[in-house]
Design a protein around this motif. Sequence first.
Motif, PDB file in Angstrom:
ATOM      1  N   ARG B 131       0.577  -1.228   0.187  1.00 17.34           N
ATOM      2  CA  ARG B 131      -0.066  -0.280   0.157  1.00 17.34           C
ATOM      3  C   ARG B 131       0.315   1.547  -0.065  1.00 17.34           C
ATOM      4  O   ARG B 131       0.546   2.079  -0.065  1.00 17.34           O
ATOM      5  N   ASP B 132       2.318   0.562   0.627  1.00 16.85           N
ATOM      6  CA  ASP B 132       2.972   2.711   1.033  1.00 16.85           C
ATOM      7  C   ASP B 132       3.490   2.583  -0.957  1.00 16.85           C
ATOM      8  O   ASP B 132       3.631   4.195  -1.006  1.00 16.85           O
ATOM      9  N   TYR B 133       3.775   2.373  -1.445  1.00 13.36           N
ATOM     10  CA  TYR B 133       3.629   2.346  -3.148  1.00 13.36           C
ATOM     11  C   TYR B 133       2.965   2.873  -4.002  1.00 13.36           C
ATOM     12  O   TYR B 133       2.842   3.951  -4.759  1.00 13.36           O
ATOM     13  N   LEU B 134       1.881   2.897  -3.221  1.00 10.00           N
ATOM     14  CA  LEU B 134       0.181   3.695  -3.295  1.00 10.00           C
ATOM     15  C   LEU B 134       0.220   5.251  -3.073  1.00 10.00           C
ATOM     16  O   LEU B 134       0.018   6.098  -3.345  1.00 10.00           O
ATOM     17  N   LEU B 135       0.800   5.086  -1.856  1.00  6.56           N
ATOM     18  CA  LEU B 135       0.628   6.028  -0.974  1.00  6.56           C
ATOM     19  C   LEU B 135       1.766   7.338  -1.471  1.00  6.56           C
ATOM     20  O   LEU B 135       1.702   8.369  -1.576  1.00  6.56           O
ATOM     21  N   ASP B 136       2.963   6.836  -1.745  1.00  8.93           N
ATOM     22  CA  ASP B 136       4.183   7.644  -2.913  1.00  8.93           C
ATOM     23  C   ASP B 136       3.574   8.121  -4.093  1.00  8.93           C
ATOM     24  O   ASP B 136       3.874   9.141  -3.924  1.00  8.93           O
ATOM     25  N   LEU B 137       3.177   7.699  -4.576  1.00  6.68           N
ATOM     26  CA  LEU B 137       1.523   8.405  -5.508  1.00  6.68           C
ATOM     27  C   LEU B 137       1.180   9.228  -4.946  1.00  6.68           C
ATOM     28  O   LEU B 137       1.436  10.190  -6.138  1.00  6.68           O
ATOM     29  N   TYR B 138       0.191   8.774  -3.926  1.00  7.75           N
ATOM     30  CA  TYR B 138      -0.040  10.023  -3.700  1.00  7.75           C
ATOM     31  C   TYR B 138       0.351  10.917  -3.613  1.00  7.75           C
ATOM     32  O   TYR B 138      -0.370  12.597  -3.057  1.00  7.75           O
ATOM     33  N   GLU B 139       1.637  10.774  -2.683  1.00 16.00           N
ATOM     34  CA  GLU B 139       2.033  11.999  -1.925  1.00 16.00           C
ATOM     35  C   GLU B 139       2.617  12.579  -3.262  1.00 16.00           C
ATOM     36  O   GLU B 139       2.824  13.817  -3.677  1.00 16.00           O
ATOM     37  N   GLU B 140       3.028  12.154  -4.143  1.00 17.75           N
ATOM     38  CA  GLU B 140       3.937  13.296  -5.782  1.00 17.75           C
ATOM     39  C   GLU B 140       2.319  13.407  -5.764  1.00 17.75           C
ATOM     40  O   GLU B 140       2.786  14.675  -6.962  1.00 17.75           O
ATOM     41  N   LEU B 141       1.867  13.699  -6.669  1.00 14.84           N
ATOM     42  CA  LEU B 141       0.147  13.782  -6.876  1.00 14.84           C
ATOM     43  C   LEU B 141      -0.549  14.824  -6.293  1.00 14.84           C
ATOM     44  O   LEU B 141      -0.596  15.956  -6.833  1.00 14.84           O
ATOM     45  N   THR B 142      -0.723  14.408  -4.895  1.00 15.23           N
ATOM     46  CA  THR B 142      -1.899  15.893  -3.626  1.00 15.23           C
ATOM     47  C   THR B 142      -0.296  16.090  -3.224  1.00 15.23           C
ATOM     48  O   THR B 142      -0.966  17.462  -2.084  1.00 15.23           O
ATOM     49  N   GLY B 143       0.947  16.037  -2.567  1.00 14.55           N
ATOM     50  CA  GLY B 143       0.824  16.144  -1.430  1.00 14.55           C
ATOM     51  C   GLY B 143       1.206  15.843  -0.347  1.00 14.55           C
ATOM     52  O   GLY B 143       1.509  16.216   1.354  1.00 14.55           O
ATOM     53  N   ALA B 144      -0.061  15.131   0.129  1.00 14.54           N
ATOM     54  CA  ALA B 144       0.333  14.221   1.309  1.00 14.54           C
ATOM     55  C   ALA B 144      -0.116  13.149   1.052  1.00 14.54           C
ATOM     56  O   ALA B 144      -0.834  12.002  -0.244  1.00 14.54           O
TER      57      ALA B 144
END
Lengths: 148, 367
Positions: B131-144
């Motif tokens: 799941r953390d790889y998806l969170l990395d993508l979220y961080e890149e797209l949304t900043g959080a």
Amino acid sequence: MTIKREGSLFSPFRALKQLGKKPHTVQIPKVVKPPAERYRGFHTNDLEKCIGCGNCSRICPDNAIKMVPFPEYAKKEPGSMPLRPQIDYGRCCFCALCVEVCPTGSLQMVKTFTHVDDKKESFVFIPDSKVVHETPDFVLDTKDLRRK
Amino acid sequence: MKEVDLFFGPQHPGITGNFSVRVKIDGDTVVKAQAIPGFLHRGFEKLMEMRHWMQGPPLICRICVPDADHSETGYSMAVERLAGIEVPERGKYIRALTLEMSRLSAYLFYFAGYGGSIGLYTIAQWAIGDRDYLLDLYEELTGARVYHIFNFPGGPRWDTPEGFEDRVDKVMDYLEKRLKEYDKLYFNNMVFLKRSQDVAVMKKSYAEKMEVTGPNARATGWAIDVRKDDPYAAYPDLDFELITQDEGDSYARVMQRRLEFQQSIDLVRQITKKLRSMPRGNVRLIPNALHWKIPRGEAYAAVESSKGELGYYVVSDGGISPYRMQVRGPSISHGVQVYEEMIVGQRLADVAALMFSLDVCPPDIDR
């Protein structure tokens, strides 16, 4: 869609082949993972560029921003006020709405986000152009984190 | 045998979050259960009345923690309907991308939770790690990473960064590869099969009566999905078929999510392909956040969250804040009404497993 309802007693042993793979985690603080470009961390504010309009304070959903007097920034420009934002990081939820409504673009967010202190007063500060708590040089690229 | 009262939660590790169940057991068979929610009541609906329309998403995303984007989007869609604004085409696709990625990360959380509740802790660690790889993508797209605060009334906040679609596809390839390993270790595991097959069977008629929605309803053979019934964001343009099963037991509920996981990966690929071919830039209509007044009226908008239908009913009196807002969450039906009835007759060890199997989200019950 149909699925087969049959299992195997040997399936748990398949996990053993993961032993040779790299872990998901990194060893902080030896290895620090860099935040993304858009990461919403602490604020910076260009005090010269800021006009003290208070939009950031009014949009803040957590009432974390208070406008405090700065007489040295009294300007004669219309709409300019001798006030600058003071942010309480005990309340801030890092939503960046303040950055979005800033008409001059003076208020920004940077990638640093760690602050540890036993005094609650230290969480309230007036952001200026300097980045609070520069994080150490990053030693790892995210590409290396992905499991092979 | 003497019946004993047992309190499961709110401190029990097998209970999802701040929630408690009082069970009466005879031996190790449950004879009666009472759900006790309310440990996490934060008064979202009332708090929203004191916020501007644009101040909603930073608060509303906290209603369901593992699936925050659906909350933001549901609220945003209701406000857009009320204000009569249409999100730009690219904005719709980016919104759908965040929703499907949110579904994937919520399902990984689900696999982790259910695996943990039946003793398969390896799966719990795998799923949280992936799941953390998806969170990395979220961080890149949304900043959080967790509370993205990204989908606002008017559209998503920003366009995708350069090369983001390629990185999304790489993670999708990785997850697809991992799903095969999950199949071997988890979904074909004898422990999982024995613990889930024919446990807490839900009939289609019962699901209809109790307003069960989402994957739980589709696992009983009831083909409902807001993405198909009332399409929103980019879903009208995406090609996907509803997946249903007939058994309605815990096994079917878990496998329903496993099959939808694959479907979500396919949907994300469709979206990234489309995003590459679209002109960049125009993703959001930006009203004046401080003085945006919405015309008098009321609107309801629902999204298909990872747990079921998540709807927002918003009333405006023409001012800068909602006059009233109400949330229709899926977990209140699954976690309180359905759970109380379905756990009767099951074994004590299934009290936590059934809660995970129904994918109950206590913050959504309490709101």
